[in-house]
Design an enzyme around this catalytic site. Structure first.
Site, PDB file in Angstrom:
ATOM      1  N   GLU A   1       1.740  -8.302   3.066  1.00 31.77           N
ATOM      2  CA  GLU A   1       1.487  -7.426   4.218  1.00 31.77           C
ATOM      3  C   GLU A   1       1.948  -8.098   5.508  1.00 31.77           C
ATOM      4  OE1 GLU A   1      -2.261  -4.642   2.813  1.00 31.77           O
ATOM      5  OE2 GLU A   1      -2.566  -6.086   4.437  1.00 31.77           O
TER       6      GLU A   1
ATOM      7  N   GLY B   1      -0.112  -6.033  -2.127  1.00 34.74           N
ATOM      8  CA  GLY B   1       1.175  -6.676  -1.941  1.00 34.74           C
ATOM      9  C   GLY B   1       1.236  -7.424  -0.624  1.00 34.74           C
TER      10      GLY B   1
ATOM     11  N   ASN C   1      -1.079   5.323   3.203  1.00 34.42           N
ATOM     12  CA  ASN C   1      -1.503   5.860   1.910  1.00 34.42           C
ATOM     13  C   ASN C   1      -2.862   6.526   2.070  1.00 34.42           C
ATOM     14  OD1 ASN C   1      -2.085   6.333  -0.762  1.00 34.42           O
ATOM     15  ND2 ASN C   1      -2.080   4.191  -1.389  1.00 34.42           N
TER      16      ASN C   1
ATOM     17  N   THR D   1      -2.155   1.692  -7.887  1.00 34.11           N
ATOM     18  CA  THR D   1      -3.363   2.252  -8.508  1.00 34.11           C
ATOM     19  C   THR D   1      -2.995   3.280  -9.566  1.00 34.11           C
ATOM     20  OG1 THR D   1      -4.626   1.882  -6.472  1.00 34.11           O
ATOM     21  CG2 THR D   1      -5.529   3.456  -8.043  1.00 34.11           C
TER      22      THR D   1
ATOM     23  N   SER E   1      -5.572   4.303  -0.470  1.00 33.21           N
ATOM     24  CA  SER E   1      -5.150   2.911  -0.530  1.00 33.21           C
ATOM     25  C   SER E   1      -6.283   2.027  -1.041  1.00 33.21           C
ATOM     26  CB  SER E   1      -4.728   2.439   0.865  1.00 33.21           C
ATOM     27  OG  SER E   1      -4.423   1.067   0.856  1.00 33.21           O
ATOM     28  N   SER E   2      -5.986   1.199  -2.053  1.00 31.56           N
ATOM     29  CA  SER E   2      -6.976   0.234  -2.558  1.00 31.56           C
ATOM     30  C   SER E   2      -7.141  -0.869  -1.520  1.00 31.56           C
ATOM     31  CB  SER E   2      -6.511  -0.374  -3.886  1.00 31.56           C
ATOM     32  OG  SER E   2      -6.419   0.601  -4.882  1.00 31.56           O
TER      33      SER E   2
ATOM     34  N   SER F   1       0.834  -1.199   0.000  1.00 34.64           N
ATOM     35  CA  SER F   1       0.000   0.000   0.000  1.00 34.64           C
ATOM     36  C   SER F   1       0.871   1.251   0.000  1.00 34.64           C
ATOM     37  CB  SER F   1      -0.904  -0.012   1.240  1.00 34.64           C
ATOM     38  OG  SER F   1      -1.698   1.142   1.279  1.00 34.64           O
ATOM     39  N   GLY F   2       0.563   2.174  -0.906  1.00 35.91           N
ATOM     40  CA  GLY F   2       1.326   3.414  -1.003  1.00 35.91           C
ATOM     41  C   GLY F   2       2.466   3.365  -1.998  1.00 35.91           C
TER      42      GLY F   2
END
Length: 985
Positions: free
Chosen positions: A362, A360, A156, A111, A159-160, A106-107
């Site tokens: 985590e 990704g 983020n 996206t 973040s998705s 994330s970040g």
């Protein structure tokens, strides 16, 4: 790319494959060197590594898009547009399907990378009403999905919180005609709980802050995010960096473009907010009561009766479970609506480019069930990644005739099996514990895991661990050793209960919107329900099967620092991401044999100046020119290999030395050219001064000089005619400039020169036509270039030999794709890449009965297929010849090496796309020299030791039948203007 090697000390190397050392230290030094110069993209072969700079870079404008369109992947500096363009042209050239896997934590910019690729394909599409509408819907799906599926996290602001796979659908002309989205594992827990410093999904805040007064009144909402329990747990409902009001306008506009009703979605979003504010009071028995709760009024038209006695904690759990279910189903319904809006109505669509934007790996302080699913997904994708990378490398080596060298790598199948194996894997055990009656608890689930996999090397719990490790594990934890490192998961409180009954109840709602969203909740309620883990496992397996049937490309996104500061690269953080994204593993696979490979034409064009024999022009085959060049440069035999179409160089230092020599050579050439030019200029000035002096001579006039020159124009050049001849040359050049041919094919309009200019005119004509040819060639797209190359091969084999060849030149190509192939067949040959498929009529070896079949061409073999069955596999190495007749028929004979009576003999079939099929076959099998165009009869081997024949003749009616002599007789129309042969008698 090679040119950038000269500046490698300043800006690093554009492709990690060309690093002198493939160590993690060298990798990080190169990455940082490029990042410090705002060079955020670097390659590992065809994989793009992208580092989030946390600032705007002017590298995505329309000029940049134009720059990368139709350009070789390695010709310009690394860029995500280069990857997008290469994938697009590979699809058009090979007429097959591709996907781009975008991964990172994330970040890291996943996206944004996905949006840049989508924008690039939208810009590539022609401007028509239909295509513009499709393009707009694909682009507008992004803000809608971001509003409903993204949230602010600690890492983020956007973040998705779900995985997304989007197929962009193209027709045979390369026009984007539609799209389809699959979503995975929405983080529904965020609806009811957010960690400190994090927010719920964007859409809640956008609706409350940006919704019109009438809309909020209709939904019973307050314009105050702090009023709602589900929006305040992270204590950051209002963010200065996020403009929810403006974002609401963007989402409203996007919903209109993709034709989704705004009111339908906002009702359900508002209902979730109201549910979050529902409070329970204890009754006289200590059970939860809903008396005097006004928050339910906007959600329910009739009083709600609670029939099951729940305590307050249990009631809150069920309330939150309902809110999560409602939001999750709303999101799924929204994706379905977007898909219907983008649906491709053109049945001829055969090709797709998929974009997989997935979370990704985590690792948090507390890792729950959702992290377990996310990391399992990454484990599967890593398995796929290595498998496809090795496969791609091995296929290229085999295609080029280079010996494949085995690569040592960590095979994470052992971890994937640990999670997904039937009856023994973690997911199977979780299913049993979630669904079995009795006193199943979180800790009994952990006990079952210990029983089943206590001796597994990648699994450990508090009870199974040694004394040192036990100190780092709680009693409710288990630890998995993933390919990217250790992760500890907490099993406490991870089971959803009662949601199935609640969802069935919602499916019977009197509200049409709610009923539609929960439409399949009551379907086959007697079946044992699937758990979320099993659903995710099934969808992931389907995804990997789909991806295995496509050509893979990769974007690996790295987050430069945790604070989102521009220009700062946290080496420890980036090093950790490099590890768990498997970048060093990929680099080692890519570097296992040869670090550099290029087509002979490209290599020779760049370095030909280094060898006198190849400079300025090499007139032979490019392969021979490269061989002469590398021998002149002193390449040792172990430093390179010559493939069929490419040179392979083992070590980067060999390429460095070549590039440095080329740089020195350029400077020497430039110095020589400058000297030549200065000499030419000095001579011109001297000549001009002399001519001026002659004009000033008192005894000679300009007219006299001109007349004298005309009289002596046929003599050798002298002071008497030099000025007149100069005038003639200048006059001819001026006229020629105005009447130059406009096309390469115009060979007649070149201006006839005077005798004094004939030699110069011929040189100019050659240079000019060469320039036009070069301009034409550079303007050819990769797709067109591939078509022309096929036409050249077809012409070389059939021109002047087969009567139907002239009519085939203008015939449109057949577009083949996976949609034409039975899925079971694709599964059986999933380890081979299908390059072409075509329907045929196969004639039995015994009796020549016609049978409808399909032939598939892969990189290593031809397959004869009947529906879901593979009837015969013909390895290209066993294909000893290919025969056709010289007439207009479509009969093909594949002559196959047949060593014993059990083996099948030659293959005889009719193909309506004969020229295209045989051209594809000749290129894939490298069998251009194995073709025979036969007059009269083709001898075939029915089986070892037994022969037959196919006879060909012309007649008034096309026929194929078994003749009295036992041969297959093929009758075809004669070519135009050819009389029928007279029959005797």
């Amino acid at each position: 790319m090679e040119g950038a090697l000269v500046a490698r000390d300043k800006v690093g190397i554009q492709d990690f494959v060309l690093l002198d050392e493939t160590t993690e230290t060298a990798f990080m030094e190169n990455l940082k060197k490029r990042f410090d110069k705002d060079l955020i993209y670097t390659y590992i072969g065809a994989l793009v590594v992208s580092v989030n700079p946390y600032k705007d870079l002017d590298i995505y404008n329309s000029n940049q898009m134009d720059l990368y369109m139709g350009v070789n992947f390695f010709e310009l500096p690394p860029h995500i547009f280069a990857l997008a363009d290469t994938v697009y042209h590979a699809m058009m050239l090979e007429l097959n399907n591709h996907f781009i896997l975008i991964s990172g934590e994330s970040g890291a910019g996943k996206t944004e990378a996905s949006k840049k690729i989508l924008q690039y394909y939208a810009a590539c599409s022609p401007e028509t009403d239909l295509l513009t509408s499709v393009r707009d819907k694909m682009l507008m799906s992004n803000p809608v999905l971001e509003a409903f599926g993204n949230a602010k996290t600690l890492k983020n602001d956007n973040s998705s919180r779900f995985g997304k796979y989007m197929d962009i659908q193209f027709n045979s002309e390369g026009e984007a005609l539609g799209g389809h989205i699959l979503n995975y594992l929405l983080e529904k827990s965020r609806v009811v709980h957010q960690n400190h410093g994090e927010r719920n999904f964007h859409i809640f805040y956008q609706l409350v802050e940006g919704g019109e007064e009438d809309l909020l009144h209709q939904l019973g909402l307050e314009r105050d995010c702090l009023y709602y329990n589900y929006l305040t747990q992270g204590e950051c409902a209002i963010m200065s960096s996020i403009n929810d009001k403006n974002d609401w306008k963007t989402v409203k506009n996007a919903l209109k473009v993709i034709e989704v009703s705004e009111s339908d979605r906002t009702v359900l979003v508002a209902s979730v907010l109201h549910l979050g504010n529902v409070e329970f009071d204890p009754d006289s028995r200590g059970n939860a009561s809903l008396d005097n709760n006004t928050e339910l009024h906007p959600c329910s038209a009739v009083p709600v009766k609670v029939l099951s006695p729940f305590n307050i904690d249990h009631a809150i759990y069920v309330r939150d479970a309902l809110a999560k279910a409602m939001y999750g189903r709303t999101f799924t319904w929204l994706v379905r609506q977007i898909n219907e809006s983008m649906e491709n109505k053109d049945d001829t669509m055969k090709m797709v480019i998929g974009l997989l934007d997935i979370y990704g790996f985590e690792v948090f302080y507390v890792n729950s069930f959702e992290q377990f699913c996310i990391n399992y997904c990454n484990e599967k994708l890593q398995q796929l990644f290595i498998q496809l990378t090795l496969k791609s490398e091995q296929e290229e080596y085999e295609a080029e005739g280079i010996e494949w060298e085995a690569v040592q790598f960590f095979n994470n199948k052992i971890i994937c099996d640990l999670v997904e194996e039937r009856h023994r894997g973690i997911i199977s055990i979780l299913d049993e514990e979630c669904l079995r009656p009795g006193d199943a608890t979180d800790l009994t689930f952990l006990e079952r895991l210990e029983e089943k996999m206590g001796d597994h090397p990648h699994f450990v719990t508090h009870r199974l661990a040694d004394i040192t490790t036990r100190k780092t594990l709680d009693r409710g934890d288990f630890r998995l050793l993933h390919y990217a490192g250790e992760v500890t998961y907490c099993v406490v409180g991870k089971r959803d209960r009662h949601t199935q009954h609640t969802e069935r109840l919602m499916g019977q709602s009197k509200n049409a919107i709610v009923r539609e969203v929960f439409c399949n909740a009551d379907a086959d309620s007697r079946r044992r329900p699937e758990t979320v883990a099993t659903q995710f496992k099934s969808s992931l397996l389907k995804l990997t099967e789909s991806l295995l049937a496509k050509d893979a490309w990769y974007v690996r996104c790295l987050k430069s620092n945790e604070s989102k500061k521009p220009g700062v690269l946290d080496e420890a953080l980036v090093r950790h991401q490099v590890k768990y994204l498997g970048l060093m593993e990929h680099l080692r696979v890519r570097r296992a044999g040869f670090a550099y490979r290029r087509r002979y034409e490209v290599f020779l064009q760049r370095y030909k100046a280094l060898c006198p024999a190849t400079w300025p022009h090499w007139l032979g085959l490019p392969m021979d020119g490269v061989q002469v060049l590398v021998q002149h440069l002193g390449y040792m035999p172990y430093e390179y290999k010559m493939g069929r179409t490419k040179i392979f160089i083992r070590h980067p230092k060999t390429l460095y030395a070549t590039e440095d020599a080329f740089e020195r050579c350029k400077h020497e050439l430039a110095t020589k050219l400058q000297g030549k030019y200065r000499g030419y200029k000095a001579k011109g000035e001297l000549k001009k001064r002399k001519e001026n002096g002659e004009r000033c001579h008192p005894r000679r006039s300009q007219v006299g000089i001109f007349i004298n020159g005309f009289i002596n124009r046929g003599d050798a050049r002298s002071t008497d005619n030099s000025e007149y001849l100069a005038f003639v040359r200048q006059s001819y050049l001026n006229r020629l400039k105005l009447k130059l041919p406009q096309t390469v094919l115009d060979k007649t309009t070149w201006l006839t020169p005077p005798s004094v200019c004939q030699e110069a005119s011929e040189l100019l004509r050659k240079v000019y036509y060469r320039l036009m040819v070069r301009k034409y060639v550079r303007g050819i797209s990769q797709q067109k270039k591939g078509q022309l190359q096929m036409k050249v091969v077809t012409s070389a084999i059939f021109k002047g030999k087969k009567d139907s060849y002239p009519q085939s030149i203008t015939r449109p190509r057949r577009i083949s794709g996976e949609a034409d192939i039975n899925p079971k067949v694709l599964q059986m040959i999933r380890n081979e890449r299908v390059k072409y498929s075509v329907p045929v009529v196969k004639y039995d070896r015994k009796g020549f009965k016609p049978r409808p079949r399909q032939i598939l061409l892969t990189t290593s073999a031809a397959y004869l297929v009947e529906e879901a069955k593979i009837k015969q596999r013909v390895l290209y190495t066993s294909l000893k010849g290919i025969s056709v007749s010289n007439l207009t028929d479509d009969i093909v004979v594949l002559h196959i090496t047949c060593e014993d009576a059990k083996q099948k003999g030659d293959l005889v079939f009719q193909c309506d796309h004969l020229f295209e099929f045989l051209t594809k076959l000749s290129m894939l099998a490298n069998k251009q020299n194995a073709f025979q165009v036969v007059k009269g009869s083709i001898t075939i081997e029915i089986q070892s030791g037994k022969q037959g024949a196919v006879d060909f003749t012309t007649g008034p009616e096309p026929l194929v039948y078994k003749d009295k002599n036992g041969h297959l007789m093929v009758v075809r129309h004669p070519p135009p203007h050819t009389p029928y042969p007279l029959k005797s008698g």
